[in-house]
Write a protein that holds these residues in place. Structure first.
Motif, short mmCIF file in Angstrom:
data_model
loop_
_atom_site.label_atom_id
_atom_site.label_comp_id
_atom_site.label_asym_id
_atom_site.label_seq_id
_atom_site.Cartn_x
_atom_site.Cartn_y
_atom_site.Cartn_z
N ALA A 171 0.83 -1.20 0.00
CA ALA A 171 0.00 0.00 0.00
C ALA A 171 0.86 1.26 0.00
N VAL A 172 1.92 1.25 0.80
CA VAL A 172 2.85 2.38 0.82
C VAL A 172 3.46 2.57 -0.56
N HIS A 173 3.81 1.46 -1.20
CA HIS A 173 4.37 1.53 -2.56
C HIS A 173 3.36 2.18 -3.50
N GLY A 174 2.12 1.75 -3.43
CA GLY A 174 1.10 2.26 -4.35
C GLY A 174 0.84 3.74 -4.20
N PHE A 175 0.62 4.20 -2.95
CA PHE A 175 0.29 5.62 -2.82
C PHE A 175 1.53 6.49 -3.05
N SER A 176 2.72 5.93 -2.78
CA SER A 176 3.94 6.70 -3.02
C SER A 176 4.15 6.95 -4.51
N GLU A 177 3.82 5.95 -5.32
CA GLU A 177 4.00 6.11 -6.76
C GLU A 177 3.08 7.18 -7.31
N SER A 178 1.84 7.21 -6.81
CA SER A 178 0.92 8.28 -7.21
C SER A 178 1.41 9.63 -6.69
N LEU A 179 1.86 9.65 -5.45
CA LEU A 179 2.34 10.88 -4.84
C LEU A 179 3.51 11.46 -5.63
N PHE A 180 4.40 10.60 -6.10
CA PHE A 180 5.55 11.03 -6.89
C PHE A 180 5.11 11.93 -8.05
N HIS A 181 4.05 11.52 -8.74
CA HIS A 181 3.56 12.27 -9.89
C HIS A 181 2.73 13.49 -9.46
N GLU A 182 2.00 13.36 -8.37
CA GLU A 182 1.15 14.47 -7.92
C GLU A 182 1.94 15.69 -7.49
N VAL A 183 3.07 15.47 -6.82
CA VAL A 183 3.79 16.60 -6.23
C VAL A 183 4.99 17.06 -7.06
N ALA A 184 5.30 16.35 -8.14
CA ALA A 184 6.43 16.75 -8.98
C ALA A 184 6.31 18.20 -9.48
N PRO A 185 5.11 18.67 -9.86
CA PRO A 185 5.01 20.06 -10.33
C PRO A 185 5.38 21.10 -9.28
N PHE A 186 5.41 20.71 -8.00
CA PHE A 186 5.75 21.65 -6.93
C PHE A 186 7.22 21.57 -6.53
N GLY A 187 8.00 20.82 -7.28
CA GLY A 187 9.42 20.69 -6.96
C GLY A 187 9.69 19.76 -5.79
N ILE A 188 8.75 18.88 -5.49
CA ILE A 188 8.88 17.96 -4.37
C ILE A 188 9.25 16.57 -4.89
N HIS A 189 10.27 15.97 -4.29
CA HIS A 189 10.70 14.63 -4.66
C HIS A 189 10.10 13.60 -3.72
N VAL A 190 9.87 12.40 -4.23
CA VAL A 190 9.39 11.27 -3.43
C VAL A 190 10.29 10.07 -3.70
N THR A 191 10.78 9.46 -2.64
CA THR A 191 11.60 8.25 -2.77
C THR A 191 10.98 7.14 -1.94
N LEU A 192 10.71 6.01 -2.57
CA LEU A 192 10.20 4.83 -1.91
C LEU A 192 11.39 3.94 -1.54
N VAL A 193 11.60 3.72 -0.25
CA VAL A 193 12.74 2.94 0.20
C VAL A 193 12.28 1.52 0.53
N MET A 194 12.95 0.54 -0.05
CA MET A 194 12.59 -0.86 0.15
C MET A 194 13.79 -1.62 0.72
N PRO A 195 13.96 -1.56 2.05
CA PRO A 195 15.11 -2.23 2.67
C PRO A 195 14.92 -3.74 2.72
N GLY A 196 16.06 -4.43 2.72
CA GLY A 196 16.08 -5.84 3.05
C GLY A 196 16.23 -5.98 4.56
N TYR A 197 17.00 -6.96 5.00
CA TYR A 197 17.19 -7.20 6.43
C TYR A 197 18.33 -6.34 6.97
N PHE A 198 18.02 -5.47 7.91
CA PHE A 198 19.03 -4.66 8.58
C PHE A 198 19.05 -4.99 10.07
#
Length: 279
Positions: free
Chosen positions: A157-184
């Motif tokens: 779900a975080v992946h899905g809304f982040s991908e939409s958010l990436f496109h929604e806020v790009a016109p405002f100069g805002i970056h979105v990065t989805l971080v997908m860690p393995g085992y830390f």
């Protein structure tokens, strides 16, 4: 870092959030950090500085989130980077987890992040700049973990809304990065961060085996160094064109590669049948 930024980090009293907060403060950055337990947060960070704003925060309470963001802007004047890091793990087969257990995981991992995003975006839009890091998991890209279905669902779900958010806020100069860690090697698999089913079913031996492996053999033996992960966050935040997809850790890269290869293989195997659907 040559430019001082204001970071807002949730779940900063332990794990990746704590490593990130401490590194940023050591580099002279301004950090607003949140935890459910304020004294625990202050003790963990161990810094008494005008650059550090510790905040007690209930992510599921919108008024609480609004106040935390407002206090940060009052203290520092802006918010440049939001790190939606707070969350917890949940094990259990889909059949054995109750509706309440599943919804509670979504409340923190999904709706808690959305609450922060809604409150931070007006400030970032006014600035015409900003960077949002949403912490998902490799389990939000490749869900082949028996007993982690609900947790993986929250991260998908975080992946899905982040991908939409990436496109929604790009016109405002805002970056979105989805971080997908393995085992830390954090306390994520410890008793305080990994919830288990209230009613376990003996039929699910594969789920119990996975649960026991994560709680025992994997816990404290994870390959990833959280200090090095924090350094990656800081490096990516300084990039002119930061990525949307950020797989973190060699194990995450391996699992992502397997998932991508499987999808491509299955698509090709069914191409003739599945694409013969137009009028």
């Amino acid at each position: 870092m040559s430019t001082q930024k204001v970071w807002f980090i949730t779940g900063a009293s332990k794990g990746l959030g704590l490593s990130l907060a401490k590194q940023l403060l050591a580099q002279g950055q301004k950090v607003a950090a949140t935890s459910r337990n304020l004294s625990e947060l202050k003790d963990a960070v161990g810094v008494d500085s005008s650059d550090f704003l510790p905040l007690s925060l209930n992510l599921t309470n919108e008024a609480d989130v609004q106040l935390a963001v407002a206090n940060t802007i009052t203290a520092f004047g802006r918010i440049d980077v939001l790190v939606n890091n707070a969350g917890y793990g949940l094990t259990g087969a889909l059949e054995e987890l109750s509706d309440a257990e599943a919804r509670a995981n979504f409340d923190i991992n999904v709706f808690g992040a959305l609450n922060l995003i809604r409150q931070v975006l007006p400030q970032m839009r006014n600035q015409q700049s900003g960077h949002i890091f949403n912490i998902s998991s490799i389990g939000g890209f490749a869900g082949g973990f028996p007993g982690f279905g609900i947790y993986c669902a929250t991260k998908f779900a975080v992946h899905g809304f982040s991908e939409s958010l990436f496109h929604e806020v790009a016109p405002f100069g805002i970056h979105v990065t989805l971080v997908m860690p393995g085992y830390f090697r954090t306390n994520f698999l410890g008793a305080g961060s990994l919830n288990t089913p209230q009613k376990e079913m003996t039929e699910y031996t594969n789920v119990r085996e996975s649960q026991q492996a994560h709680q025992n053999s994997i816990n404290a033996n994870q390959p990833g160094d959280p200090e090095k992960a924090a350094a990656v966050f800081i490096s990516v935040s300084g990039q002119a064109a930061p990525p949307f997809h950020l797989f973190l850790g060699e194990d995450a890269y391996g699992l992502a590669g397997q998932k991508i290869a499987l999808v491509q293989q299955e698509m090709e195997a069914q191409r003739a049948l599945a694409t013969a659907t137009n009028f």
